[in-house]
Each structure stands twice: as C-alpha cells, then as structure tokens.
Design a protein around this motif. Structure first.
Motif, PDB file in Angstrom:
ATOM      1  N   GLY A   1       0.793  -1.227   0.000  1.00 41.24           N
ATOM      2  CA  GLY A   1       0.000   0.000   0.000  1.00 41.24           C
ATOM      3  C   GLY A   1       0.822   1.272   0.000  1.00 41.24           C
ATOM      4  N   ASP A   2       1.948   1.282   0.735  1.00 40.82           N
ATOM      5  CA  ASP A   2       2.779   2.486   0.776  1.00 40.82           C
ATOM      6  C   ASP A   2       3.337   2.816  -0.594  1.00 40.82           C
ATOM      7  N   LYS A   3       3.730   1.813  -1.345  1.00 41.87           N
ATOM      8  CA  LYS A   3       4.271   2.028  -2.682  1.00 41.87           C
ATOM      9  C   LYS A   3       3.210   2.657  -3.577  1.00 41.87           C
ATOM     10  N   TYR A   4       2.007   2.149  -3.496  1.00 40.41           N
ATOM     11  CA  TYR A   4       0.892   2.674  -4.284  1.00 40.41           C
ATOM     12  C   TYR A   4       0.637   4.138  -3.938  1.00 40.41           C
ATOM     13  N   GLU A   5       0.542   4.433  -2.650  1.00 38.20           N
ATOM     14  CA  GLU A   5       0.271   5.802  -2.213  1.00 38.20           C
ATOM     15  C   GLU A   5       1.402   6.744  -2.610  1.00 38.20           C
ATOM     16  N   THR A   6       2.637   6.290  -2.476  1.00 37.60           N
ATOM     17  CA  THR A   6       3.794   7.116  -2.846  1.00 37.60           C
ATOM     18  C   THR A   6       3.784   7.413  -4.341  1.00 37.60           C
ATOM     19  N   ALA A   7       3.529   6.405  -5.156  1.00 37.04           N
ATOM     20  CA  ALA A   7       3.504   6.599  -6.611  1.00 37.04           C
ATOM     21  C   ALA A   7       2.391   7.561  -6.997  1.00 37.04           C
ATOM     22  N   ARG A   8       1.218   7.403  -6.413  1.00 37.11           N
ATOM     23  CA  ARG A   8       0.087   8.286  -6.726  1.00 37.11           C
ATOM     24  C   ARG A   8       0.394   9.722  -6.306  1.00 37.11           C
ATOM     25  N   GLU A   9       1.027   9.904  -5.169  1.00 37.87           N
ATOM     26  CA  GLU A   9       1.364  11.247  -4.701  1.00 37.87           C
ATOM     27  C   GLU A   9       2.412  11.890  -5.612  1.00 37.87           C
ATOM     28  N   MET A  10       3.395  11.122  -6.056  1.00 42.28           N
ATOM     29  CA  MET A  10       4.413  11.661  -6.965  1.00 42.28           C
ATOM     30  C   MET A  10       3.771  12.094  -8.284  1.00 42.28           C
ATOM     31  N   ILE A  11       2.839  11.303  -8.785  1.00 43.97           N
ATOM     32  CA  ILE A  11       2.134  11.656 -10.014  1.00 43.97           C
ATOM     33  C   ILE A  11       1.317  12.929  -9.791  1.00 43.97           C
ATOM     34  N   ALA A  12       0.640  13.019  -8.659  1.00 44.55           N
ATOM     35  CA  ALA A  12      -0.174  14.201  -8.347  1.00 44.55           C
ATOM     36  C   ALA A  12       0.694  15.448  -8.237  1.00 44.55           C
ATOM     37  N   GLN A  13       1.857  15.327  -7.606  1.00 47.30           N
ATOM     38  CA  GLN A  13       2.764  16.474  -7.497  1.00 47.30           C
ATOM     39  C   GLN A  13       3.267  16.911  -8.868  1.00 47.30           C
ATOM     40  N   SER A  14       3.615  15.951  -9.709  1.00 42.13           N
ATOM     41  CA  SER A  14       4.078  16.280 -11.068  1.00 42.13           C
ATOM     42  C   SER A  14       2.969  16.961 -11.856  1.00 42.13           C
ATOM     43  N   ARG A  15       1.741  16.504 -11.684  1.00 44.63           N
ATOM     44  CA  ARG A  15       0.613  17.098 -12.404  1.00 44.63           C
ATOM     45  C   ARG A  15       0.389  18.535 -11.932  1.00 44.63           C
ATOM     46  N   ARG A  16       0.483  18.763 -10.622  1.00 47.52           N
ATOM     47  CA  ARG A  16       0.321  20.132 -10.102  1.00 47.52           C
ATOM     48  C   ARG A  16       1.391  21.054 -10.672  1.00 47.52           C
ATOM     49  N   LEU A  17       2.611  20.563 -10.786  1.00 46.47           N
ATOM     50  CA  LEU A  17       3.689  21.358 -11.378  1.00 46.47           C
ATOM     51  C   LEU A  17       3.366  21.697 -12.831  1.00 46.47           C
ATOM     52  N   MET A  18       2.859  20.727 -13.587  1.00 48.07           N
ATOM     53  CA  MET A  18       2.490  20.979 -14.989  1.00 48.07           C
ATOM     54  C   MET A  18       1.346  21.990 -15.073  1.00 48.07           C
ATOM     55  N   GLU A  19       0.415  21.933 -14.126  1.00 47.22           N
ATOM     56  CA  GLU A  19      -0.683  22.902 -14.092  1.00 47.22           C
ATOM     57  C   GLU A  19      -0.152  24.317 -13.858  1.00 47.22           C
ATOM     58  N   VAL A  20       0.814  24.449 -12.961  1.00 48.88           N
ATOM     59  CA  VAL A  20       1.432  25.749 -12.691  1.00 48.88           C
ATOM     60  C   VAL A  20       2.159  26.235 -13.949  1.00 48.88           C
ATOM     61  N   ASN A  21       2.937  25.346 -14.571  1.00 50.94           N
ATOM     62  CA  ASN A  21       3.669  25.713 -15.783  1.00 50.94           C
ATOM     63  C   ASN A  21       2.710  26.144 -16.891  1.00 50.94           C
ATOM     64  N   LEU A  22       1.608  25.426 -17.041  1.00 51.09           N
ATOM     65  CA  LEU A  22       0.620  25.760 -18.064  1.00 51.09           C
ATOM     66  C   LEU A  22      -0.016  27.121 -17.770  1.00 51.09           C
ATOM     67  N   ALA A  23      -0.339  27.384 -16.521  1.00 49.30           N
ATOM     68  CA  ALA A  23      -0.905  28.689 -16.146  1.00 49.30           C
ATOM     69  C   ALA A  23       0.077  29.817 -16.435  1.00 49.30           C
ATOM     70  N   GLU A  24       1.368  29.576 -16.177  1.00 49.20           N
ATOM     71  CA  GLU A  24       2.387  30.589 -16.465  1.00 49.20           C
ATOM     72  C   GLU A  24       2.506  30.822 -17.968  1.00 49.20           C
ATOM     73  N   ALA A  25       2.432  29.764 -18.758  1.00 51.92           N
ATOM     74  CA  ALA A  25       2.480  29.917 -20.213  1.00 51.92           C
ATOM     75  C   ALA A  25       1.251  30.665 -20.719  1.00 51.92           C
ATOM     76  N   ASP A  26       0.081  30.378 -20.136  1.00 52.62           N
ATOM     77  CA  ASP A  26      -1.138  31.106 -20.500  1.00 52.62           C
ATOM     78  C   ASP A  26      -0.986  32.595 -20.202  1.00 52.62           C
ATOM     79  N   ALA A  27      -0.452  32.906 -19.029  1.00 56.62           N
ATOM     80  CA  ALA A  27      -0.249  34.302 -18.638  1.00 56.62           C
ATOM     81  C   ALA A  27       0.770  34.977 -19.551  1.00 56.62           C
TER      82      ALA A  27
END
Length: 150
Positions: free
Chosen positions: A43-69
């Motif tokens: 379970g820890d591996k699953y949760e860690t992988a999902r959290e890493m993916i979520a963090q990477s996605r949030r970073l891409m969302e920030v980058n996309l917002a900056e490109a939009d601006a």
C-alpha cells in the motif's frame, strides 16, 4: 536590416504555444500513469507513486498557467504603441545586440537576428526604461550604447 518586431513576436508566440502543448501532453501522460497505477499489497508504494504523479501534475498545471499568462502578456506587447523611448513592447538595438522588452522568454531568432527577450520589471528592463537612441547605459561594469528603439 533590423529584425521585424512582428516576426520576433511570432517566434515568441510559437515558443509559448509549443510549451503549452508540451505541458498538456505531459499532463495527459500523468493522467494515464495515474489510471494505470493499481493498488497492491504494498500500500505504501501505491500511495507514494500516486502522490508523486499528483505532485508532477500540479507542477504541470502551474507551468501551463504561467504559459497562458505569458501568452496574454505577449498580446499586450503586440499592441503596445511604439515610442522613441524604451518601454513596454520596445525592440531595442544595443551595442550588445537586440532586446525585446515586455516578456521574458530567453532568446528568439527573427530575420537572422538573435533577440533577447526581457521583462520590463527585470533589472535591465528597468535600467532601459525611458532611454532613447544615443544613450549610454552603465551595466555590470560595462557600457551599453542604445543604437535604436522601435
């Protein structure tokens, strides 16, 4: 012959659109990776992988917002009136090369010239503000001569 300001702006636009497409592609890849991630007995591996993916996605969302601006800011640069003095939207020829004031994207190539883009809020942008052709600007131990402003 000086580079055409509209060509430089088109290069900036193309650069930003390419960045946006890359961020969207990466977000799609992350969504697919998240969907493929299955819960296992570790379970820890699953949760860690999902959290890493979520963090990477949030970073891409920030980058996309900056490109939009940045694209919105680029549109403001495109319609900025040209003046005899350096300001927002100016294409400036200096003894150290071409500068486009208004948006910071690094170097772009237009009409065979390399143009350094910079924000008016940057230290060099602030130092250039209000300067006209013929002005000499002390900059980091050197002197920059402003040859033309368009």
């Amino acid at each position: 012959m000086p580079p055409d300001r509209s060509h430089a702006l088109a290069q900036c636009r193309a650069m930003l659109l390419s960045r946006q497409a890359g961020y969207r592609r990466e977000m799609s890849n992350l969504d697919e990776a998240s969907a493929r991630e299955t819960k296992s007995s570790a379970g820890d591996k699953y949760e860690t992988a999902r959290e890493m993916i979520a963090q990477s996605r949030r970073l891409m969302e920030v980058n996309l917002a900056e490109a939009d601006a940045a694209l919105a800011n680029l549109e403001r640069v495109a319609v900025a009136p040209t003046k005899a003095s350096c300001g927002f939207g100016s294409l400036v020829e200096t003894s150290q090369g071409w500068l486009l004031v208004g948006i910071s994207l690094g170097d772009v190539e237009a009409d065979g010239a390399i143009i350094r883009t910079l924000s008016l809020a940057s230290p060099l942008g602030q130092a250039l503000k209000g300067r006209v052709a013929g002005d000499r600007l002390p900059w980091r131990g050197e002197e920059i001569l402003i040859l033309s402003v368009a």
